[in-house]
Design a protein around this motif. Structure first.
Motif: not given
Length: 176
Positions: A13-29, A76-81, A116-120
């Protein structure tokens, strides 16, 4: 299910979908590769621990996207991040080339606007416009009402239009 079978199934599962999940994570981050990797690793850990539930899901990738979004919002909610920035871009990994690499200036501009956008709001934009989820599915993933998704999306798009409007020019299609 034996541990070896579970590990093999999860690894596939990870081998097949890691790339797509990482691209989504990059956008979120918003382009923060280190943060994207952290959120992805948190997600993969959660998926591995709960694999017996994930494997029964009708849509395992959808389950993983939901988990990824929750991990991002939780983190994103963690104050100590701490905000740590990398000084150089890592080499391309298993996920292949970055589709936005064709125009690095545009990529940088869009990522800065997303940052510039908030996490939500960022999560709503990524889910609605990158993953093309409908309002109801986006609300389900984020655990909020459809009205909240609509209002967050409207505010986010207004901000992105004001920030990107003068900088983004559509490229005319070539006549064939």
């Amino acid at each position: 299910m034996k541990d070896a079978e579970r590990d093999a199934e999860f690894s596939a599962f990870v081998a097949e979908h890691r790339g797509a999940l990482l691209r989504i994570a990059r956008l979120l981050a918003a382009g923060d590769d280190a943060r994207a990797e952290d959120v992805l690793q948190t997600t993969l850990t959660r998926l591995y621990v709960g694999w017996r539930h994930v494997r029964r899901a009708d849509n395992r990738l959808g389950y993983a996207r939901t988990s990824l979004t929750h991990a991002f919002v939780d983190e994103s909610r963690r104050a100590h991040r701490r905000r740590e920035l990398t000084t150089s871009r890592p080499a391309e990994g298993l996920d292949g080339p970055d589709p936005a690499a064709a125009d690095p200036d545009l990529r940088q501009l869009v990522v800065a606007a997303l940052a510039d956008l908030g996490p939500r709001q960022r999560a709503v934009v990524v889910l609605r416009h990158w993953l093309d989820l409908d309002v109801a599915e986006t609300a389900r993933v984020l655990g909020c009402s459809t009205g909240t998704v609509k209002s967050q999306n409207a505010r986010a798009l207004e901000h992105l239009r004001s920030r990107l409007g003068p900088s983004i020019h559509p490229v005319p299609e070539e006549s064939t």
